[in-house]
Scaffold this active site. Structure first.
Site, PDB file in Angstrom:
ATOM      1  CD1 TRP A 101      -2.294  -2.191   1.570  1.00  0.00           C
ATOM      2  CD2 TRP A 101      -3.073  -0.991  -0.146  1.00  0.00           C
ATOM      3  NE1 TRP A 101      -3.353  -2.880   1.014  1.00  0.00           N
ATOM      4  CE2 TRP A 101      -3.849  -2.167  -0.032  1.00  0.00           C
ATOM      5  CE3 TRP A 101      -3.372  -0.086  -1.160  1.00  0.00           C
ATOM      6  CZ2 TRP A 101      -4.909  -2.461  -0.903  1.00  0.00           C
ATOM      7  CZ3 TRP A 101      -4.437  -0.372  -2.029  1.00  0.00           C
ATOM      8  CH2 TRP A 101      -5.189  -1.542  -1.893  1.00  0.00           C
ATOM      9  CG  ASP A 166      -3.484   4.101   3.775  1.00  0.00           C
ATOM     10  OD1 ASP A 166      -4.578   3.943   4.353  1.00  0.00           O
ATOM     11  OD2 ASP A 166      -3.174   3.515   2.718  1.00  0.00           O
ATOM     12  CE  LYS A 190      -8.823  -2.836   3.285  1.00  0.00           C
ATOM     13  NZ  LYS A 190      -7.969  -2.019   2.457  1.00  0.00           N
TER      14      LYS A 190
HETATM   15  C1  LIG Z   1      -7.495  -1.433   1.456  1.00  0.00           C
HETATM   16  C2  LIG Z   1      -6.447  -0.413   1.569  1.00  0.00           C
HETATM   17  C3  LIG Z   1      -6.376   0.681   0.686  1.00  0.00           C
HETATM   18  C4  LIG Z   1      -7.289   0.842  -0.482  1.00  0.00           C
HETATM   19  O1  LIG Z   1      -8.530   1.247  -0.071  1.00  0.00           O
HETATM   20  P1  LIG Z   1      -9.649   1.641  -1.123  1.00  0.00           P
HETATM   21  O2  LIG Z   1     -10.682   2.249  -0.231  1.00  0.00           O
HETATM   22  O3  LIG Z   1     -10.084   0.388  -1.800  1.00  0.00           O
HETATM   23  O4  LIG Z   1      -9.075   2.613  -2.069  1.00  0.00           O
HETATM   24  C5  LIG Z   1      -5.380   1.609   0.893  1.00  0.00           C
HETATM   25  N1  LIG Z   1      -4.510   1.486   1.902  1.00  0.00           N
HETATM   26  C6  LIG Z   1      -4.555   0.459   2.764  1.00  0.00           C
HETATM   27  C7  LIG Z   1      -3.568   0.389   3.883  1.00  0.00           C
HETATM   28  C8  LIG Z   1      -5.511  -0.524   2.625  1.00  0.00           C
HETATM   29  O5  LIG Z   1      -5.551  -1.554   3.489  1.00  0.00           O
END
Ligand SMILES: *Cc1c(COP(=O)(O)O)cnc(C)c1O
Length: 354
Positions: A101, A166, A190
């Site tokens: 990521w 993030d 998530k």
């Molecule tokens: C799942 C995830 C993303 C992507 O998320 P989207 O909402 O599908 O764009 C980005 N960063 C991390 C750490 C993730 O686990």
């Protein structure tokens, strides 16, 4: 019968929340319509939106000088949104690369700005004193929890630059000090609610510097100015996220979640570390509480592990294809009983097959 679903995302939601939503699916609060069928500008929906923000602020103790934005495009749109909002062409920014990521964020940002990679690792986080920070960086980006390998920051480097993080797979898993960050962002699917919503928590002085060419719906100022309703938001996702926030408050808030989440994760890591079959490659000091990865020393048993775990009602344990092995994502909504069932299964599987 609901199974224990260890999917990395979209992921399990609290059963109580799902039942509440089911009960009011056709007729929400005696309005004669589903919340999905209602104008986002109606007073009823506006009250959902306001309560959702207030509850999130309370849960995370978000300071008053931070704005909470409910955005489109998932976490991934912010990979571009961050450089668009915080830099001009030719500026330099710092990114730590701890996995897939991080790399995606770096790749997207590199299209718009000069990216300096300060450190790189996959199953650990390099010591902060090894990081090659640049003096003129506009910000420092980290991925707080790398969902695929299960590597999570447990502390932060010392810097006077805004830290942009993030938090997609770890937001709301424990209390954090929001003021340590310039900006926190996360996709909802998530640890918050249904896919379709993302959350940006941003210090207000970081809003208002976007490039002239920034698309309207990528500009944080638009969301701030229009209460995240410049256009139609993902109303059902907002509504369900609001219910998850109320559920979290009823569980005792993030202190209670942290105690539970740490215990859930440690049960798995303890089993893995003692086992002759399973192993985890992540440095113990940065192991994730949310995504517990493990591999089987005998890889020919992988398929049997997946088949037998599925038969036992333990779903989606296959690891990400880029990393292999297994992964148990154990977000807030995964009950401790689910982790206990997985521990029991893993022990029995090892006994049966070794
Ligand atoms: C799942 C995830 C993303 C992507 O998320 P989207 O909402 O599908 O764009 C980005 N960063 C991390 C750490 C993730 O686990």
């Amino acid at each position: 019968m609901r199974a224990f679903n260890f999917s990395a995302g979209p992921a399990m939601l609290p059963e109580a929340v799902m039942q509440e939503a089911q009960a009011e699916f056709l007729d929400w609060q005696n309005t004669g319509m589903s919340v999905m069928e209602m104008s986002h500008r109606s007073p009823e929906f506006m009250s959902v939106a306001h309560e959702m923000e207030a509850d999130l602020r309370e849960l995370m103790a978000i300071p008053d000088d931070y704005k909470v934005l409910f955005t489109h495009g998932g976490a991934s749109l912010q990979f571009a949104g961050i450089p668009f909002n915080l830099t001009q062409p030719g500026d330099t920014v710092d990114y730590c690369n701890t996995g897939v990521w991080s790399a995606k964020a770096i790749k997207e940002a590199s299209r718009f700005v000069q990216v300096n990679e300060v450190a790189k690792a996959e199953t650990t986080i390099p010591d902060f004193d090894q990081w090659q920070l640049s003096d003129n960086a506009k910000y420092l980006h980290i991925c707080q929890n790398e969902t695929i390998t299960g590597v999570e920051f447990q502390s932060l480097p010392d810097t006077d630059k805004p830290i942009i993080a993030d938090f997609s797979s770890t937001i709301l898993s424990r209390p954090i000090n929001v003021a340590d960050y310039g900006l926190i962002y996360a996709g909802a699917q998530k640890n918050i609610g249904p896919a379709g919503l993302a959350i940006v928590i941003v210090r207000e002085d970081l809003i208002g510097h976007a490039r002239e060419t920034t698309p309207t719906l990528m500009n944080w100022q638009t969301y701030d100015q229009f209460e995240s309703m410049f256009n139609t938001p993902a109303t059902f996702a907002w509504y369900l996220a609001g219910k998850v926030f109320k559920w979290l408050k009823a569980q005792g808030g993030l202190d209670a979640m942290a105690t539970l989440n740490e215990r859930k994760a440690q049960k798995l890591y303890t089993l893995i570390d003692r086992s002759g079959l399973y192993y985890n490659e992540v440095a113990p000091s940065v192991r994730s509480w949310m995504n517990v990865t493990f591999k089987l020393k005998d890889e020919t048993l992988n398929q049997a592990f997946l088949t037998e775990s599925r038969e036992a009602g333990l779903l989606s344990l296959r690891g990400h294809k880029t990393y292999g092995g297994m992964r148990a994502s154990i977000y807030n909504a995964m009950p401790e009983a689910g982790v206990d069932a997985l521990v029991d299964f893993m022990q029995a599987f090892e006994q049966r097959h070794t």
